[in-house]
Design a protein around this motif. Sequence first.
Motif, PDB file in Angstrom:
ATOM      1  N   HIS A 211       0.854  -1.194   0.000  1.00  0.00           N
ATOM      2  CA  HIS A 211       0.000   0.000   0.000  1.00  0.00           C
ATOM      3  C   HIS A 211       0.891   1.247   0.000  1.00  0.00           C
ATOM      4  CE1 HIS A 211      -2.989  -2.616   2.596  1.00  0.00           C
ATOM      5  NE2 HIS A 211      -2.666  -3.187   1.439  1.00  0.00           N
ATOM      6  N   MET A 212       1.969   1.173   0.792  1.00  0.00           N
ATOM      7  CA  MET A 212       2.902   2.293   0.890  1.00  0.00           C
ATOM      8  C   MET A 212       3.517   2.632  -0.466  1.00  0.00           C
ATOM      9  SD  MET A 212       6.579   2.397   2.836  1.00  0.00           S
ATOM     10  CE  MET A 212       7.304   1.452   1.485  1.00  0.00           C
ATOM     11  N   ILE A 213       3.866   1.589  -1.240  1.00  0.00           N
ATOM     12  CA  ILE A 213       4.463   1.834  -2.560  1.00  0.00           C
ATOM     13  C   ILE A 213       3.482   2.606  -3.444  1.00  0.00           C
ATOM     14  CG2 ILE A 213       5.338   0.753  -4.666  1.00  0.00           C
ATOM     15  CD1 ILE A 213       7.228   0.496  -2.271  1.00  0.00           C
ATOM     16  N   PHE A 214       2.213   2.185  -3.429  1.00  0.00           N
ATOM     17  CA  PHE A 214       1.222   2.902  -4.234  1.00  0.00           C
ATOM     18  C   PHE A 214       1.112   4.362  -3.778  1.00  0.00           C
ATOM     19  CE2 PHE A 214      -3.077   4.656  -4.392  1.00  0.00           C
ATOM     20  CZ  PHE A 214      -3.213   4.787  -5.766  1.00  0.00           C
ATOM     21  N   LEU A 215       0.988   4.590  -2.486  1.00  0.00           N
ATOM     22  CA  LEU A 215       0.821   5.963  -1.989  1.00  0.00           C
ATOM     23  C   LEU A 215       2.077   6.800  -2.226  1.00  0.00           C
ATOM     24  CD1 LEU A 215      -1.152   5.378   1.335  1.00  0.00           C
ATOM     25  CD2 LEU A 215      -2.036   6.148  -0.877  1.00  0.00           C
ATOM     26  N   SER A 216       3.250   6.149  -2.181  1.00  0.00           N
ATOM     27  CA  SER A 216       4.490   6.859  -2.476  1.00  0.00           C
ATOM     28  C   SER A 216       4.481   7.372  -3.915  1.00  0.00           C
ATOM     29  CB  SER A 216       5.686   5.929  -2.255  1.00  0.00           C
ATOM     30  OG  SER A 216       6.890   6.534  -2.670  1.00  0.00           O
ATOM     31  N   GLU A 217       4.028   6.518  -4.840  1.00  0.00           N
ATOM     32  CA  GLU A 217       3.934   6.944  -6.241  1.00  0.00           C
ATOM     33  C   GLU A 217       2.851   8.002  -6.437  1.00  0.00           C
ATOM     34  OE1 GLU A 217       5.964   5.637  -9.085  1.00  0.00           O
ATOM     35  OE2 GLU A 217       7.066   5.437  -7.204  1.00  0.00           O
ATOM     36  N   TYR A 218       1.737   7.837  -5.739  1.00  0.00           N
ATOM     37  CA  TYR A 218       0.641   8.810  -5.872  1.00  0.00           C
ATOM     38  C   TYR A 218       1.028  10.164  -5.289  1.00  0.00           C
ATOM     39  CZ  TYR A 218      -4.200  10.491  -6.061  1.00  0.00           C
ATOM     40  OH  TYR A 218      -5.349  11.200  -6.338  1.00  0.00           O
TER      41      TYR A 218
ATOM     42  N   TYR B 195       0.007  12.889   0.489  1.00  0.00           N
ATOM     43  CA  TYR B 195       0.006  11.467   0.844  1.00  0.00           C
ATOM     44  C   TYR B 195       1.373  10.994   1.356  1.00  0.00           C
ATOM     45  CZ  TYR B 195      -4.681  10.710  -0.971  1.00  0.00           C
ATOM     46  OH  TYR B 195      -6.053  10.754  -1.158  1.00  0.00           O
ATOM     47  N   SER B 196       2.400  11.818   1.209  1.00  0.00           N
ATOM     48  CA  SER B 196       3.731  11.410   1.656  1.00  0.00           C
ATOM     49  C   SER B 196       3.784  11.183   3.158  1.00  0.00           C
ATOM     50  CB  SER B 196       4.795  12.428   1.232  1.00  0.00           C
ATOM     51  OG  SER B 196       4.500  13.697   1.784  1.00  0.00           O
ATOM     52  N   LYS B 197       2.959  11.895   3.920  1.00  0.00           N
ATOM     53  CA  LYS B 197       2.925  11.689   5.376  1.00  0.00           C
ATOM     54  C   LYS B 197       2.458  10.277   5.714  1.00  0.00           C
ATOM     55  CE  LYS B 197       0.968  13.288   9.741  1.00  0.00           C
ATOM     56  NZ  LYS B 197       0.706  11.912  10.161  1.00  0.00           N
ATOM     57  N   ILE B 198       1.481   9.775   4.966  1.00  0.00           N
ATOM     58  CA  ILE B 198       0.975   8.422   5.216  1.00  0.00           C
ATOM     59  C   ILE B 198       2.049   7.397   4.898  1.00  0.00           C
ATOM     60  CG2 ILE B 198      -0.885   6.786   4.727  1.00  0.00           C
ATOM     61  CD1 ILE B 198      -2.581   9.131   3.790  1.00  0.00           C
ATOM     62  N   VAL B 199       2.856   7.693   3.885  1.00  0.00           N
ATOM     63  CA  VAL B 199       3.966   6.799   3.542  1.00  0.00           C
ATOM     64  C   VAL B 199       4.896   6.647   4.738  1.00  0.00           C
ATOM     65  CG1 VAL B 199       6.021   6.531   2.087  1.00  0.00           C
ATOM     66  CG2 VAL B 199       3.861   7.313   1.075  1.00  0.00           C
ATOM     67  N   ASN B 200       5.236   7.745   5.368  1.00  0.00           N
ATOM     68  CA  ASN B 200       6.109   7.692   6.546  1.00  0.00           C
ATOM     69  C   ASN B 200       5.445   6.964   7.704  1.00  0.00           C
ATOM     70  OD1 ASN B 200       8.212   9.109   5.302  1.00  0.00           O
ATOM     71  ND2 ASN B 200       7.271  11.083   5.785  1.00  0.00           N
ATOM     72  N   ASP B 201       4.119   7.085   7.808  1.00  0.00           N
ATOM     73  CA  ASP B 201       3.388   6.358   8.858  1.00  0.00           C
ATOM     74  C   ASP B 201       3.533   4.844   8.678  1.00  0.00           C
ATOM     75  OD1 ASP B 201       2.546   8.722   9.959  1.00  0.00           O
ATOM     76  OD2 ASP B 201       0.545   8.672   9.071  1.00  0.00           O
ATOM     77  N   TYR B 202       3.481   4.382   7.423  1.00  0.00           N
ATOM     78  CA  TYR B 202       3.634   2.954   7.153  1.00  0.00           C
ATOM     79  C   TYR B 202       5.022   2.464   7.574  1.00  0.00           C
ATOM     80  CZ  TYR B 202      -0.703   2.340   4.494  1.00  0.00           C
ATOM     81  OH  TYR B 202      -2.016   2.227   4.119  1.00  0.00           O
ATOM     82  N   ILE B 203       6.045   3.259   7.288  1.00  0.00           N
ATOM     83  CA  ILE B 203       7.408   2.880   7.675  1.00  0.00           C
ATOM     84  C   ILE B 203       7.525   2.802   9.192  1.00  0.00           C
ATOM     85  CG2 ILE B 203       9.834   3.580   7.613  1.00  0.00           C
ATOM     86  CD1 ILE B 203       9.278   4.815   4.851  1.00  0.00           C
ATOM     87  N   ASP B 204       6.944   3.787   9.885  1.00  0.00           N
ATOM     88  CA  ASP B 204       6.937   3.762  11.358  1.00  0.00           C
ATOM     89  C   ASP B 204       6.206   2.531  11.879  1.00  0.00           C
ATOM     90  OD1 ASP B 204       8.338   6.132  11.392  1.00  0.00           O
ATOM     91  OD2 ASP B 204       6.571   7.394  11.718  1.00  0.00           O
ATOM     92  N   ASN B 205       5.115   2.194  11.202  1.00  0.00           N
ATOM     93  CA  ASN B 205       4.326   1.016  11.588  1.00  0.00           C
ATOM     94  C   ASN B 205       5.175  -0.258  11.495  1.00  0.00           C
ATOM     95  OD1 ASN B 205       0.858   0.862  11.442  1.00  0.00           O
ATOM     96  ND2 ASN B 205       2.060  -0.980  11.773  1.00  0.00           N
ATOM     97  N   PHE B 206       5.969  -0.357  10.440  1.00  0.00           N
ATOM     98  CA  PHE B 206       6.836  -1.517  10.263  1.00  0.00           C
ATOM     99  C   PHE B 206       7.867  -1.606  11.389  1.00  0.00           C
ATOM    100  CE2 PHE B 206      11.036  -2.846   8.558  1.00  0.00           C
ATOM    101  CZ  PHE B 206      10.806  -4.203   8.584  1.00  0.00           C
ATOM    102  N   TYR B 207       8.516  -0.494  11.701  1.00  0.00           N
ATOM    103  CA  TYR B 207       9.508  -0.503  12.775  1.00  0.00           C
ATOM    104  C   TYR B 207       8.875  -0.941  14.095  1.00  0.00           C
ATOM    105  CZ  TYR B 207      12.711   2.001   9.673  1.00  0.00           C
ATOM    106  OH  TYR B 207      13.529   2.348   8.620  1.00  0.00           O
ATOM    107  N   SER B 208       7.643  -0.522  14.314  1.00  0.00           N
ATOM    108  CA  SER B 208       6.927  -0.910  15.532  1.00  0.00           C
ATOM    109  C   SER B 208       6.686  -2.422  15.552  1.00  0.00           C
ATOM    110  CB  SER B 208       5.595  -0.167  15.622  1.00  0.00           C
ATOM    111  OG  SER B 208       4.837  -0.608  16.729  1.00  0.00           O
ATOM    112  N   ASP B 209       6.295  -2.974  14.406  1.00  0.00           N
ATOM    113  CA  ASP B 209       6.072  -4.421  14.315  1.00  0.00           C
ATOM    114  C   ASP B 209       7.357  -5.197  14.598  1.00  0.00           C
ATOM    115  OD1 ASP B 209       3.392  -4.273  13.803  1.00  0.00           O
ATOM    116  OD2 ASP B 209       3.560  -4.504  11.630  1.00  0.00           O
ATOM    117  N   ILE B 210       8.477  -4.704  14.061  1.00  0.00           N
ATOM    118  CA  ILE B 210       9.763  -5.369  14.272  1.00  0.00           C
ATOM    119  C   ILE B 210      10.127  -5.362  15.756  1.00  0.00           C
ATOM    120  CG2 ILE B 210      12.241  -5.147  13.885  1.00  0.00           C
ATOM    121  CD1 ILE B 210      10.841  -6.413  11.581  1.00  0.00           C
TER     122      ILE B 210
END
Length: 368
Positions: free
Chosen positions: A31-38, A45-60
């Motif tokens: 989803h992040m890849i699509f929003l990054s391109e959009y 939408y770039s803010k949401i892209v960063n939210d996804y990356i933060d979400n991943f770090y949290s999962d790790i």
Amino acid sequence: MEKQIVYEIAQRIASDKERSNYGLLTGYIGHMIFLSEYSKIQPEYSKIVNDYIDNFYSDIEQGIISSSYSRGISGICLGIGYVHRHHNKPFEFVSKSIDEYLAAEVDEYLSTQNFDFLHGALGIGFYFIERAKEGNKIALKALKNILEKLNKNKISNNKDEITFLNFNKVSDISLSHGLSAILIFLCKLIEIGFPCKNVANDLSIKIIRYILSQKIDRQIYGSQFPYTSIENHVKGSRLAWCYGDLGICMALLKASEILKNQELYQQTIEILLYNSQRKDLNKNLVQDNAICHGTSGISLIYHILNQKYKISKFGECEQFWLSKTVELYHKKDSNENLSLLEGLSGTGLVLLNSSYNTGTQWSHFFLI
């Protein structure tokens, strides 16, 4: 029309709060890849892209870990690296412990001869190819291990052809789970000047021979290549990225380029031109608009072919399958998958490029 669909997909994804699956091809990194391109068109939408990356770090941090290309960290690192691709070091965020974990996972997959692209050693190998370009020692060792295991576990016949067994213990020539992905992997090793180039070159040539030996009568079966292999079952294949002529041909074209084989190039283009005539959705098992086995994947492949080879029939085919993508979108189920591989993120990327000419650099996630 297409721009409205792209906007609707962006809204659907942005409002989705279900982030239990972080996979590149199956989850929210896609989803992040699509929003990054959009965000090239709509920067907010770039803010949401960063939210996804933060979400991943949290999962790790919570220990939610998987390794595969499709669902796990290897694909995710490629996805985040893609978003950071304009940085000096796009993989700077990857720790040594992640690379060590992925190298150990490669060894585990290799111990059971799991060379699968989406769910096995080969998928992680594509991540390590990118790391090897930076001189990463862990990556270089892991790639050497994969190449050695491929060479050791090849299945040869008396015609100087080789194949491998997939996770179902059958010979499979597809792009998603079979020989075509292995061929692209070997070609990429040759392309980056990897040591043991002669081994990769020899394996590639013998894989090509095997794939070409799998040709079936397209007047009878409707496709040039079978679903998995003729040894398993002589059955025509669908028109799709995942199985069948299109994915196989993309691998053969890559090989023809790397090995400088003009005859292979000509044969492959002829097969693709034949496939440009296959436009009956039901007969060719095209049932949705996804990249994996749907209309947007077909359109994407013909877009890439037309951009590279400037053959008018490829451009016509791209537009035909784009129109079918729009038609099927309007028939969609309200709970449709949002993923890159089988859902709206992938469909959205194809329509985004057709609407705004944003490019298809992201298509390398699908080995095309």
